[in-house]
Design a protein around this motif. Structure first.
Motif, PDB file in Angstrom:
ATOM      1  N   LEU A 240       8.882   1.488   5.799  1.00  0.00           N
ATOM      2  CA  LEU A 240       9.780   0.333   5.753  1.00  0.00           C
ATOM      3  C   LEU A 240       9.123  -0.877   6.410  1.00  0.00           C
ATOM      4  N   ALA A 241       8.393  -0.653   7.488  1.00  0.00           N
ATOM      5  CA  ALA A 241       7.700  -1.749   8.169  1.00  0.00           C
ATOM      6  C   ALA A 241       6.620  -2.345   7.271  1.00  0.00           C
ATOM      7  N   LYS A 242       5.879  -1.511   6.540  1.00  0.00           N
ATOM      8  CA  LYS A 242       4.861  -2.012   5.618  1.00  0.00           C
ATOM      9  C   LYS A 242       5.487  -2.876   4.530  1.00  0.00           C
ATOM     10  N   ILE A 243       6.648  -2.460   4.039  1.00  0.00           N
ATOM     11  CA  ILE A 243       7.359  -3.245   3.025  1.00  0.00           C
ATOM     12  C   ILE A 243       7.787  -4.588   3.613  1.00  0.00           C
ATOM     13  N   CYS A 244       8.336  -4.548   4.819  1.00  0.00           N
ATOM     14  CA  CYS A 244       8.798  -5.783   5.466  1.00  0.00           C
ATOM     15  C   CYS A 244       7.648  -6.751   5.724  1.00  0.00           C
ATOM     16  N   VAL A 245       6.506  -6.239   6.139  1.00  0.00           N
ATOM     17  CA  VAL A 245       5.349  -7.098   6.368  1.00  0.00           C
ATOM     18  C   VAL A 245       4.896  -7.713   5.041  1.00  0.00           C
ATOM     19  N   ALA A 246       4.844  -6.902   3.994  1.00  0.00           N
ATOM     20  CA  ALA A 246       4.394  -7.392   2.682  1.00  0.00           C
ATOM     21  C   ALA A 246       5.342  -8.451   2.126  1.00  0.00           C
ATOM     22  N   LEU A 247       6.637  -8.297   2.396  1.00  0.00           N
ATOM     23  CA  LEU A 247       7.634  -9.225   1.851  1.00  0.00           C
ATOM     24  C   LEU A 247       8.068 -10.291   2.862  1.00  0.00           C
ATOM     25  N   ASN A 248       7.535 -10.209   4.081  1.00  0.00           N
ATOM     26  CA  ASN A 248       7.895 -11.152   5.147  1.00  0.00           C
ATOM     27  C   ASN A 248       9.411 -11.174   5.374  1.00  0.00           C
TER      28      ASN A 248
ATOM     29  N   ASP B 176       0.830  -1.212   0.000  1.00  0.00           N
ATOM     30  CA  ASP B 176       0.000   0.000   0.000  1.00  0.00           C
ATOM     31  C   ASP B 176       0.870   1.271   0.000  1.00  0.00           C
ATOM     32  N   LEU B 177       1.797   1.340  -0.966  1.00  0.00           N
ATOM     33  CA  LEU B 177       2.694   2.480  -1.097  1.00  0.00           C
ATOM     34  C   LEU B 177       2.186   3.419  -2.177  1.00  0.00           C
ATOM     35  N   SER B 178       2.391   4.705  -1.965  1.00  0.00           N
ATOM     36  CA  SER B 178       2.025   5.684  -2.988  1.00  0.00           C
ATOM     37  C   SER B 178       3.122   5.742  -4.050  1.00  0.00           C
ATOM     38  N   GLY B 179       2.797   6.318  -5.171  1.00  0.00           N
ATOM     39  CA  GLY B 179       3.784   6.522  -6.225  1.00  0.00           C
ATOM     40  C   GLY B 179       4.919   7.420  -5.753  1.00  0.00           C
ATOM     41  N   TYR B 180       4.572   8.407  -4.933  1.00  0.00           N
ATOM     42  CA  TYR B 180       5.578   9.319  -4.379  1.00  0.00           C
ATOM     43  C   TYR B 180       6.595   8.552  -3.528  1.00  0.00           C
ATOM     44  N   THR B 181       6.111   7.659  -2.677  1.00  0.00           N
ATOM     45  CA  THR B 181       6.995   6.868  -1.809  1.00  0.00           C
ATOM     46  C   THR B 181       7.864   5.939  -2.637  1.00  0.00           C
ATOM     47  N   LEU B 182       7.281   5.303  -3.627  1.00  0.00           N
ATOM     48  CA  LEU B 182       8.039   4.415  -4.506  1.00  0.00           C
ATOM     49  C   LEU B 182       9.135   5.193  -5.237  1.00  0.00           C
ATOM     50  N   ASN B 183       8.823   6.406  -5.646  1.00  0.00           N
ATOM     51  CA  ASN B 183       9.807   7.266  -6.303  1.00  0.00           C
ATOM     52  C   ASN B 183      10.957   7.611  -5.353  1.00  0.00           C
ATOM     53  N   LYS B 184      10.639   7.892  -4.091  1.00  0.00           N
ATOM     54  CA  LYS B 184      11.682   8.171  -3.103  1.00  0.00           C
ATOM     55  C   LYS B 184      12.590   6.965  -2.924  1.00  0.00           C
TER      56      LYS B 184
END
Length: 69
Positions: free
Chosen positions: A47-55, A27-35
């Motif tokens: 970073l925590a959302k990414i880690c949860v999504a990727l385990n 659930d990342l925005s385009g702005y965050t992905l660009n960063k």
């Protein structure tokens, strides 16, 4: 000191995922992905959302690169 997300991009390659897949899963925005693409700082919640999504853990997706001085 800089942040490198090369480990994150390698995980995506290993899992046959595209950056858009990551954006949807975490659930990342385009702005965050660009960063992230530009190696800019993002907050710990992102970073925590990414880690949860990727385990995975923080050190699996990023590393601190010291200055060359």
């Amino acid at each position: 000191m800089a942040i490198s997300y090369k480990k994150l991009w390698k995980i995506l390659i290993d899992r046959d995922m595209k950056k858009g897949d990551l954006a949807r899963a975490a659930d990342l925005s385009g702005y965050t992905l660009n960063k992230l693409n530009h190696g800019e700082n993002v907050n710990a919640e992102t970073l925590a959302k990414i880690c949860v999504a990727l385990n995975c853990n923080f050190d699996d997706i990023m590393e601190i690169v010291p200055d060359e001085n």
